[in-house]
Scaffold this motif. Structure first.
Motif, PDB file in Angstrom:
ATOM      1  N   THR A 114     -25.688  19.802 -19.065  1.00  0.00           N
ATOM      2  CA  THR A 114     -25.270  21.197 -19.146  1.00  0.00           C
ATOM      3  C   THR A 114     -25.175  21.792 -17.748  1.00  0.00           C
ATOM      4  O   THR A 114     -26.096  21.676 -16.940  1.00  0.00           O
ATOM      5  CB  THR A 114     -26.254  22.016 -19.986  1.00  0.00           C
ATOM      6  N   GLY A 115     -24.044  22.441 -17.447  1.00  0.00           N
ATOM      7  CA  GLY A 115     -23.870  23.043 -16.131  1.00  0.00           C
ATOM      8  C   GLY A 115     -22.421  23.373 -15.844  1.00  0.00           C
ATOM      9  O   GLY A 115     -21.526  23.192 -16.685  1.00  0.00           O
ATOM     10  N   LEU A 116     -22.184  23.849 -14.633  1.00  0.00           N
ATOM     11  CA  LEU A 116     -20.839  24.183 -14.164  1.00  0.00           C
ATOM     12  C   LEU A 116     -20.286  23.011 -13.364  1.00  0.00           C
ATOM     13  O   LEU A 116     -20.866  22.604 -12.347  1.00  0.00           O
ATOM     14  CB  LEU A 116     -20.868  25.445 -13.292  1.00  0.00           C
ATOM     15  N   PHE A 129      -3.849  13.839   5.929  1.00  0.00           N
ATOM     16  CA  PHE A 129      -4.980  13.958   5.034  1.00  0.00           C
ATOM     17  C   PHE A 129      -5.255  15.445   4.785  1.00  0.00           C
ATOM     18  O   PHE A 129      -5.398  16.225   5.726  1.00  0.00           O
ATOM     19  CB  PHE A 129      -6.202  13.296   5.663  1.00  0.00           C
ATOM     20  N   LYS A 130      -5.327  15.845   3.522  1.00  0.00           N
ATOM     21  CA  LYS A 130      -5.583  17.253   3.205  1.00  0.00           C
ATOM     22  C   LYS A 130      -6.252  17.375   1.842  1.00  0.00           C
ATOM     23  O   LYS A 130      -6.173  16.474   0.995  1.00  0.00           O
ATOM     24  CB  LYS A 130      -4.280  18.059   3.229  1.00  0.00           C
ATOM     25  N   LYS A 131      -6.890  18.506   1.657  1.00  0.00           N
ATOM     26  CA  LYS A 131      -7.593  18.794   0.416  1.00  0.00           C
ATOM     27  C   LYS A 131      -6.692  19.616  -0.501  1.00  0.00           C
ATOM     28  O   LYS A 131      -6.032  20.561  -0.055  1.00  0.00           O
ATOM     29  CB  LYS A 131      -8.886  19.549   0.708  1.00  0.00           C
ATOM     30  N   VAL A 132      -6.687  19.268  -1.780  1.00  0.00           N
ATOM     31  CA  VAL A 132      -5.880  20.000  -2.756  1.00  0.00           C
ATOM     32  C   VAL A 132      -6.536  21.365  -2.996  1.00  0.00           C
ATOM     33  O   VAL A 132      -7.736  21.441  -3.284  1.00  0.00           O
ATOM     34  CB  VAL A 132      -5.762  19.213  -4.074  1.00  0.00           C
ATOM     35  N   PRO A 133      -5.787  22.456  -2.860  1.00  0.00           N
ATOM     36  CA  PRO A 133      -6.399  23.785  -3.005  1.00  0.00           C
ATOM     37  C   PRO A 133      -6.859  24.097  -4.425  1.00  0.00           C
ATOM     38  O   PRO A 133      -7.785  24.879  -4.621  1.00  0.00           O
ATOM     39  CB  PRO A 133      -5.291  24.746  -2.559  1.00  0.00           C
ATOM     40  N   HIS A 134      -6.197  23.483  -5.418  1.00  0.00           N
ATOM     41  CA  HIS A 134      -6.562  23.757  -6.813  1.00  0.00           C
ATOM     42  C   HIS A 134      -7.827  22.983  -7.187  1.00  0.00           C
ATOM     43  O   HIS A 134      -7.866  21.752  -7.102  1.00  0.00           O
ATOM     44  CB  HIS A 134      -5.413  23.358  -7.733  1.00  0.00           C
ATOM     45  N   THR A 135      -8.889  23.711  -7.570  1.00  0.00           N
ATOM     46  CA  THR A 135     -10.174  23.088  -7.947  1.00  0.00           C
ATOM     47  C   THR A 135     -10.604  23.614  -9.319  1.00  0.00           C
ATOM     48  O   THR A 135     -11.308  24.625  -9.410  1.00  0.00           O
ATOM     49  CB  THR A 135     -11.260  23.389  -6.899  1.00  0.00           C
ATOM     50  N   PRO A 136     -10.186  22.961 -10.384  1.00  0.00           N
ATOM     51  CA  PRO A 136     -10.551  23.430 -11.731  1.00  0.00           C
ATOM     52  C   PRO A 136     -12.063  23.393 -11.953  1.00  0.00           C
ATOM     53  O   PRO A 136     -12.770  22.500 -11.464  1.00  0.00           O
ATOM     54  CB  PRO A 136      -9.826  22.436 -12.649  1.00  0.00           C
ATOM     55  N   GLN A 137     -12.536  24.370 -12.720  1.00  0.00           N
ATOM     56  CA  GLN A 137     -13.953  24.448 -13.072  1.00  0.00           C
ATOM     57  C   GLN A 137     -14.101  24.499 -14.589  1.00  0.00           C
ATOM     58  O   GLN A 137     -13.262  25.066 -15.298  1.00  0.00           O
ATOM     59  CB  GLN A 137     -14.608  25.682 -12.448  1.00  0.00           C
ATOM     60  N   THR A 138     -15.200  23.933 -15.070  1.00  0.00           N
ATOM     61  CA  THR A 138     -15.484  23.892 -16.505  1.00  0.00           C
ATOM     62  C   THR A 138     -16.987  24.054 -16.723  1.00  0.00           C
ATOM     63  O   THR A 138     -17.790  23.415 -16.029  1.00  0.00           O
ATOM     64  CB  THR A 138     -15.017  22.566 -17.132  1.00  0.00           C
ATOM     65  N   ILE A 139     -17.345  24.899 -17.667  1.00  0.00           N
ATOM     66  CA  ILE A 139     -18.746  25.059 -18.054  1.00  0.00           C
ATOM     67  C   ILE A 139     -19.004  24.192 -19.283  1.00  0.00           C
ATOM     68  O   ILE A 139     -18.299  24.321 -20.288  1.00  0.00           O
ATOM     69  CB  ILE A 139     -19.082  26.525 -18.364  1.00  0.00           C
ATOM     70  N   VAL A 140     -19.983  23.312 -19.189  1.00  0.00           N
ATOM     71  CA  VAL A 140     -20.311  22.394 -20.285  1.00  0.00           C
ATOM     72  C   VAL A 140     -21.680  22.759 -20.837  1.00  0.00           C
ATOM     73  O   VAL A 140     -22.661  22.844 -20.090  1.00  0.00           O
ATOM     74  CB  VAL A 140     -20.305  20.931 -19.800  1.00  0.00           C
ATOM     75  N   PHE A 141     -21.728  22.992 -22.159  1.00  0.00           N
ATOM     76  CA  PHE A 141     -22.975  23.225 -22.872  1.00  0.00           C
ATOM     77  C   PHE A 141     -23.219  22.039 -23.803  1.00  0.00           C
ATOM     78  O   PHE A 141     -22.409  21.763 -24.682  1.00  0.00           O
ATOM     79  CB  PHE A 141     -22.917  24.521 -23.700  1.00  0.00           C
TER      80      PHE A 141
END
Length: 219
Positions: A114-116, A129-141
């Protein structure tokens, strides 16, 4: 005067707490939080990641601020090679060949999962070399009984009602105390007008004397 300042301070604190609670509850109920997934123990759950947009990419999965796994993807002419840098963590990266969407799959989750979760991706090749700006987040219970967002909003509304009721009760008690103290102080003040009115009350009403017209005659 000091009581009045105290009452104003208490009322301001209550109103600030109510407004902050309202904004937080509205933010939750309007869906401003990351997507929430409720899963049972020992089940699988997917965490979305950025789209596979280069020949070689490194996908990292974070739980909170801690990195839990990382999988390196390299696309060949006929296949996709994966290099799991955290083999002990029960997760794998799934890539959809139709739209190149990707996601981590967590296997046999327990309550400790459980967490973010945040999925980050870095383009390794072709350069730069570069970092993708889109960083999806999901909360899992992960729990036995699933808790829905509607239940969370309902509990939040009940909390707001109790806070409003408490603020009104405190305000009523403070204002009643102020009025009572002011009445006591006013009753102790004796003005000259009040003193005259009291003397008239105890002496009774004195009617004016009617005097007739008369002439003084000199004999």
């Amino acid at each position: 005067m000091e009581i009045f300042r105290t009452s104003v301070t208490l009322l301001s604190i209550c109103l600030f707490h109510i407004s902050s609670t309202l904004s937080e509850t509205q933010s939750i109920c309007k869906g401003n939080l990351p997507p929430v997934k409720h899963v049972a123990v020992d089940s699988n759950v997917t965490v979305p990641c950025p789209v596979l947009s280069a020949t070689e990419m490194d996908f990292k999965l974070f739980k909170g601020s801690d990195q839990v796994t990382s999988i390196y993807i390299k696309i060949n002419d006929t296949s996709i090679n994966k290099n799991n840098n955290s083999p002990n963590f029960p997760a794998d990266l799934n890539v959809n060949h139709l739209d190149n969407s990707s996601s981590f799959i967590l296997f046999g989750v327990t309550t400790n999962f459980t967490g973010l979760y945040t999925c980050e991706a870095e383009i390794i090749y072709p350069p730069p070399f570069k970092k993708v700006p889109h960083t999806p987040q999901t909360i899992v219970f992960v729990e036995e009984r699933q808790v829905k967002i509607s239940d969370l909003c309902q509990h939040g509304s009940h909390l707001i009602l109790w806070i409003v009721f408490g603020a009104m009760a405190i305000y009523g008690v403070v204002m009643t105390s102020i009025v009572f103290i002011l009445r006591i102080k006013c009753s102790q003040i004796i003005t000259p007008f009040k003193d005259r009115e009291c003397r008239r009350k105890w002496q009774g009403v004195q009617h004016p004397t009617w005097q007739g017209f008369h002439k003084d005659t000199v004999v």
